[in-house]
Design an enzyme around this catalytic site. Structure first.
Site, PDB file in Angstrom:
ATOM      1  N   ASP A  82      12.039  12.077   2.645  1.00  0.00           N
ATOM      2  CA  ASP A  82      10.749  12.744   2.407  1.00  0.00           C
ATOM      3  C   ASP A  82       9.836  11.819   1.589  1.00  0.00           C
ATOM      4  OD1 ASP A  82      12.276  12.960   0.032  1.00  0.00           O
ATOM      5  OD2 ASP A  82      11.397  14.897  -0.515  1.00  0.00           O
ATOM      6  N   ASP A  88      12.068   7.223  -2.015  1.00  0.00           N
ATOM      7  CA  ASP A  88      12.511   7.187  -0.613  1.00  0.00           C
ATOM      8  C   ASP A  88      12.026   5.884   0.033  1.00  0.00           C
ATOM      9  OD1 ASP A  88      13.235  10.314   0.174  1.00  0.00           O
ATOM     10  OD2 ASP A  88      11.668  10.163  -1.320  1.00  0.00           O
ATOM     11  N   ASN A  98       9.046  16.406  -0.996  1.00  0.00           N
ATOM     12  CA  ASN A  98       8.122  16.000  -2.057  1.00  0.00           C
ATOM     13  C   ASN A  98       6.714  16.522  -1.774  1.00  0.00           C
ATOM     14  OD1 ASN A  98       9.908  14.538  -3.715  1.00  0.00           O
ATOM     15  ND2 ASN A  98       9.853  12.815  -2.283  1.00  0.00           N
ATOM     16  N   THR A 116      17.949  11.624   1.680  1.00  0.00           N
ATOM     17  CA  THR A 116      17.392  11.406   0.340  1.00  0.00           C
ATOM     18  C   THR A 116      16.272  12.418   0.081  1.00  0.00           C
ATOM     19  OG1 THR A 116      15.845   9.693   1.099  1.00  0.00           O
ATOM     20  CG2 THR A 116      18.015   8.945   0.330  1.00  0.00           C
ATOM     21  N   PHE A 142      15.829  18.723  -7.674  1.00  0.00           N
ATOM     22  CA  PHE A 142      14.774  19.085  -6.720  1.00  0.00           C
ATOM     23  C   PHE A 142      15.258  19.193  -5.270  1.00  0.00           C
ATOM     24  CE2 PHE A 142      11.355  17.768  -3.815  1.00  0.00           C
ATOM     25  CZ  PHE A 142      10.453  18.796  -4.039  1.00  0.00           C
ATOM     26  N   ASN A 143      15.933  18.158  -4.744  1.00  0.00           N
ATOM     27  CA  ASN A 143      16.290  18.158  -3.312  1.00  0.00           C
ATOM     28  C   ASN A 143      17.163  19.360  -2.945  1.00  0.00           C
ATOM     29  OD1 ASN A 143      14.922  15.768  -2.856  1.00  0.00           O
ATOM     30  ND2 ASN A 143      16.755  14.478  -2.990  1.00  0.00           N
ATOM     31  N   HIS A 152      15.975   7.067  -7.789  1.00  0.00           N
ATOM     32  CA  HIS A 152      17.044   7.952  -7.306  1.00  0.00           C
ATOM     33  C   HIS A 152      17.573   7.548  -5.924  1.00  0.00           C
ATOM     34  CE1 HIS A 152      15.784  11.097 -10.220  1.00  0.00           C
ATOM     35  NE2 HIS A 152      14.560  10.916  -9.800  1.00  0.00           N
ATOM     36  N   ASP A 153      16.641   7.537  -4.949  1.00  0.00           N
ATOM     37  CA  ASP A 153      17.071   7.514  -3.542  1.00  0.00           C
ATOM     38  C   ASP A 153      17.704   6.190  -3.133  1.00  0.00           C
ATOM     39  OD1 ASP A 153      16.158  10.079  -3.397  1.00  0.00           O
ATOM     40  OD2 ASP A 153      14.277   9.575  -2.394  1.00  0.00           O
TER      41      ASP A 153
HETATM   42  C1  BDR Z   1      14.647  13.578  -5.743  1.00  0.00           C
HETATM   43  O1  BDR Z   1      13.470  14.368  -5.624  1.00  0.00           O
HETATM   44  C2  BDR Z   1      12.417  13.606  -5.105  1.00  0.00           C
HETATM   45  O2  BDR Z   1      11.270  13.785  -5.861  1.00  0.00           O
HETATM   46  C3  BDR Z   1      12.864  12.178  -5.080  1.00  0.00           C
HETATM   47  O3  BDR Z   1      12.346  11.501  -3.941  1.00  0.00           O
HETATM   48  C4  BDR Z   1      14.371  12.258  -5.061  1.00  0.00           C
HETATM   49  O4  BDR Z   1      14.860  12.287  -3.747  1.00  0.00           O
HETATM   50  C5  BDR Z   1      15.027  13.483  -7.208  1.00  0.00           C
HETATM   51  O5  BDR Z   1      15.255  14.745  -7.744  1.00  0.00           O
HETATM   52 CA    CA Z   2      13.453  11.829  -1.837  1.00  0.00          CA
END
Ligand code: BDR
Ligand code: CA
Length: 309
Positions: free
Chosen positions: A10, A15, A39, A123, A164-165, A238-239
């Site tokens: 996303d 990402d 996102n 991701t 979040f994801n 993160h990703d």
């Molecule tokens: C995740 O949430 C998104 O904002 C980032 O791309 C990452 O995949 C982190 O919590």
């Molecule tokens: Ca992401």
């Protein structure tokens, strides 16, 4: 033989960096990029995937997937990634177009045509993967592995409990975590180790290439939210952890745990409940990332991103 992957994402600043790493890594063969709302809305995430490929000069098919969660209402993260989802650098208009096939059909088709050989790398939220599993359950035993960014064994980032994801679609996450497919999870407990501090951002800029500069600008925008909310001097990438794990697993310390998803609304909605002390007696279903060799991680990113001219 490079490992076949489908990157389900996303984009999204991190990402985009994960895409860069995957596409510059001969250890991986990116069969396609599938996009999901997350996102920002699907129309932006799908477009952004094309934008990133345009900047990289890579031709990989992009398939748009789900535009909303299975059950819950949609949440999004413009607050973190800006209205376009990729705020910060100047972005070109992509010349490539989205594929006509739906992302979920592409995932099913690829997994069934290469049984045991396709690794899914989500991701973003897990809606596309869950839909594919529901639409064609035959893919479940045929998926080699799912290496995902999401969840956390400790603190959350979108609620005190949840990342979040996973919170975007807890029901989809439950389908995936209960599927029996071998899972590897890069949660916040791991990804928060990867802060792109100014001296690390300077390494990307120091490459002296347009893609190095693009990376630095992405990270500078991404830093703003993390500074404001968490007081950090740099954002976590993160990703890219999920891709780095596939390219250089030796950089990561992992351990097998039982991880289940809380899909009931309440304080722990969207939590990846990890049985760290093995109190439930339930069999482990997830290889959980615990530590990453930070120097190795950044060396890998700088080396691979440095390959784009
Ligand atoms: C995740 O949430 C998104 O904002 C980032 O791309 C990452 O995949 C982190 O919590
Ligand atoms: Ca992401």
């Amino acid at each position: 033989m490079p490992r076949k992957i489908i990157h389900d994402c996303d984009p999204g600043h991190d990402d985009a960096i994960a895409m860069m790493l995957a596409l510059a890594s001969p250890e991986l063969e990116v069969l396609g990029i599938t996009t999901v709302y997350g996102n920002v809305g699907l129309e932006h995430t799908a477009h952004n995937a094309l934008v990133v490929l345009e900047i990289l000069g890579c031709k990989v098919p992009v398939y748009a997937g789900a535009d909303r969660p299975l059950v819950r209402e949609r949440i999004s993260a413009e607050l973190v990634h800006g209205n376009s989802g990729l705020e910060g650098p100047d972005l070109p208009t992509p010349t490539a177009k989205l594929q006509k096939q739906h992302a979920v059909h592409f995932i099913i088709e690829q997994v069934l045509s290469h049984p045991g050989q396709v690794t899914l790398v989500p991701t973003g939220t897990l809606t596309n993967i869950a839909l594919a599993m529901r639409l064609e359950p035959k893919i479940i035993p045929a998926i080699q592995q799912i290496v995902l960014m999401g969840g956390s064994i400790d603190i959350g980032n979108w609620s005190p409990s949840a990342e979040f994801n996973i919170l975007c679609d807890p029901h989809a996450a439950k389908i995936v975590f209960d599927s029996g497919v071998p899972l590897m999870m890069c949660g916040l407990n791991l990804t928060h180790q990867t802060l792109a501090l100014p001296e690390r951002v300077a390494r990307f800029r120091g490459l002296g290439t347009p893609v190095g500069e693009f990376t630095a600008q992405l990270l500078e925008f991404f830093r703003q939210h993390h500074k404001q909310r968490f007081g950090w001097e740099g954002p976590p990438i993160h990703d890219a952890c999920a891709i780095a794990f596939l390219v250089r697993p030796e950089l990561f310390k992992t351990r097998l745990y039982n991880v289940e998803i809380e899909a009931n609304e309440g304080l722990a909605y969207g939590r990846t409940v990890c049985d760290y002390w093995r109190v439930t007696g339930k069999a482990p279903n997830t290889e959980v990332g615990l530590e990453v060799d930070l120097e190795g991680f950044y060396d890998l990113l700088v080396e691979r991103i440095g390959q784009y001219r």
